[in-house]
Design an enzyme around this catalytic site. Structure first.
Site, mmCIF file in Angstrom:
data_model
loop_
_atom_site.group_PDB
_atom_site.id
_atom_site.type_symbol
_atom_site.label_atom_id
_atom_site.label_comp_id
_atom_site.label_asym_id
_atom_site.label_seq_id
_atom_site.Cartn_x
_atom_site.Cartn_y
_atom_site.Cartn_z
ATOM 1 C CB CYS A 88 4.354 -10.523 -7.845
ATOM 2 S SG CYS A 88 3.279 -9.071 -7.721
ATOM 3 C CG ASP A 147 4.693 -2.338 -8.585
ATOM 4 O OD1 ASP A 147 4.697 -3.092 -9.567
ATOM 5 O OD2 ASP A 147 4.026 -2.572 -7.559
ATOM 6 C CB SER A 148 1.042 -1.929 -11.146
ATOM 7 O OG SER A 148 1.108 -2.848 -10.065
ATOM 8 C CB CYS A 205 6.851 -3.786 -11.888
ATOM 9 S SG CYS A 205 5.496 -4.511 -12.810
ATOM 10 C CD GLU A 211 -1.959 -1.831 -5.181
ATOM 11 O OE1 GLU A 211 -2.465 -0.747 -4.832
ATOM 12 O OE2 GLU A 211 -0.720 -1.999 -5.297
ATOM 13 C CG HIS A 246 1.755 -6.059 -5.239
ATOM 14 N ND1 HIS A 246 2.247 -5.601 -6.425
ATOM 15 C CD2 HIS A 246 0.809 -5.149 -4.835
ATOM 16 C CE1 HIS A 246 1.620 -4.463 -6.751
ATOM 17 N NE2 HIS A 246 0.742 -4.174 -5.805
HETATM 18 N N1 DGL Z 1 4.065 -5.750 -8.505
HETATM 19 C C1 DGL Z 1 4.032 -6.045 -9.883
HETATM 20 C C2 DGL Z 1 4.860 -7.244 -10.231
HETATM 21 O O1 DGL Z 1 5.893 -7.404 -9.625
HETATM 22 C C3 DGL Z 1 2.728 -5.846 -10.627
HETATM 23 C C4 DGL Z 1 1.525 -6.524 -10.107
HETATM 24 C C5 DGL Z 1 0.245 -6.144 -10.827
HETATM 25 O O2 DGL Z 1 -0.038 -4.942 -10.968
HETATM 26 O O3 DGL Z 1 -0.482 -7.048 -11.261
HETATM 27 O O4 DGL Z 1 4.553 -7.994 -11.115
#
Ligand code: DGL
Length: 260
Positions: A181, A9-10, A72, A151, A183
């Site tokens: 997402c 993931d990011s 992600c 984050e 997150h």
């Molecule tokens: N967690 C990621 C997603 O599911 C990326 C979120 C991001 O870096 O903006 O989209």
């Protein structure tokens, strides 16, 4: 490590996928990469997303990893097909199909999909749901303020106001929400305070079942194996642990800094 699954993931969001996979796959080695150096992914162009994601995929391939989970939604929505075409000998699994299948099983009619700008702009959720059921009313909403707050690790204070700002207008108008997402499961309880008792679908839980099924169908699970877990970030190790410390237990897992 044996038959290792690469998960990326990011940033810390994909740890919600790792957590579920640790439960679902107790004998499978797992290697995680958070590309924090390039986080957030959510407002990047397709070309920039491909560049970031392909570097991580090549890192996994260089470490003999043959199955990769894009933990992600942003990369799953925008560059999954391109990555599959570029790396045909590697199995690359995105999160969106399994999340949509999970959603459809709930038989809901009015859903809100919240995700990053790049995921929403791709309309991947709307289009995939419509492939199977055109009757579902799909509302899409980009929520770009959430990933930077998560984050930063300081998301407990102040995030409720941001969530209210985004979803209050949908109170009483939807029967389900897709947390599109990885997150967002971290702040699922804060969403529940505003939207109460509707159906919550997490993209993080859905994909783990798909991977477990694939591994078992292909006889890739060795129940005698004592699994290993490795977590890496392209960013700062202490910042990564700070951001994830409230929901992920690092006690027995060391986090390494890597360059990809
Ligand atoms: N967690 C990621 C997603 O599911 C990326 C979120 C991001 O870096 O903006 O989209």
């Amino acid at each position: 490590m044996k038959n290792t699954i690469g998960i990326f993931d990011s940033g810390v969001g994909g740890l919600t996928v790792l957590q579920t996979m640790m439960k679902d796959l107790p004998h499978t080695d797992l290697m995680y990469i958070g590309d924090n150096k390039n986080c957030p992914y959510g407002d990047k162009s397709k070309a920039a997303l491909y560049e970031c994601a392909s570097k991580v995929v090549e890192y996994f391939i260089a470490h003999q990893i043959k199955i990769i989970v894009l933990a992600c939604n942003t990369t799953s929505a925008n560059v999954l097909e391109e990555l599959r075409a570029a790396y045909p000998n590697t199995r690359i699994i995105g999160v969106i199909d399994s999340t949509v299948q999970n959603f459809l099983r709930k038989e809901k009619e009015k859903v809100l999909v919240i995700a990053t700008k790049a995921t929403i702009d791709s309309h991947k959720y709307q289009d995939t749901i419509a492939l199977y059921n055109k009757q579902v009313q799909v509302n899409e909403l980009a929520t770009p303020k959430l990933v930077p707050l998560i984050e930063s690790g300081k998301y407990k204070k102040g995030i409720q106001e941001t969530i209210k700002e985004y979803v209050t207008a949908y109170q009483g108008k939807i029967d389900s929400i897709i947390l599109g997402c990885t997150h967002y499961p971290i702040i699922a309880n804060q969403f529940k305070e505003v939207l109460k008792d509707i159906c919550y679908i997490s993209s993080s839980e859905s994909v783990s079942k798909e991977v477990a099924y694939y591994l078992s169908e292909h006889h890739l699970i060795d129940t005698q194996h004592t699994r290993q877990i490795e977590i890496n970030t392209t960013g700062d190790v202490e910042d990564f642990k700070f951001a994830a410390g409230s929901f992920f237990d690092f006690e027995e897992i060391k986090v390494h800094h890597i360059e990809v």
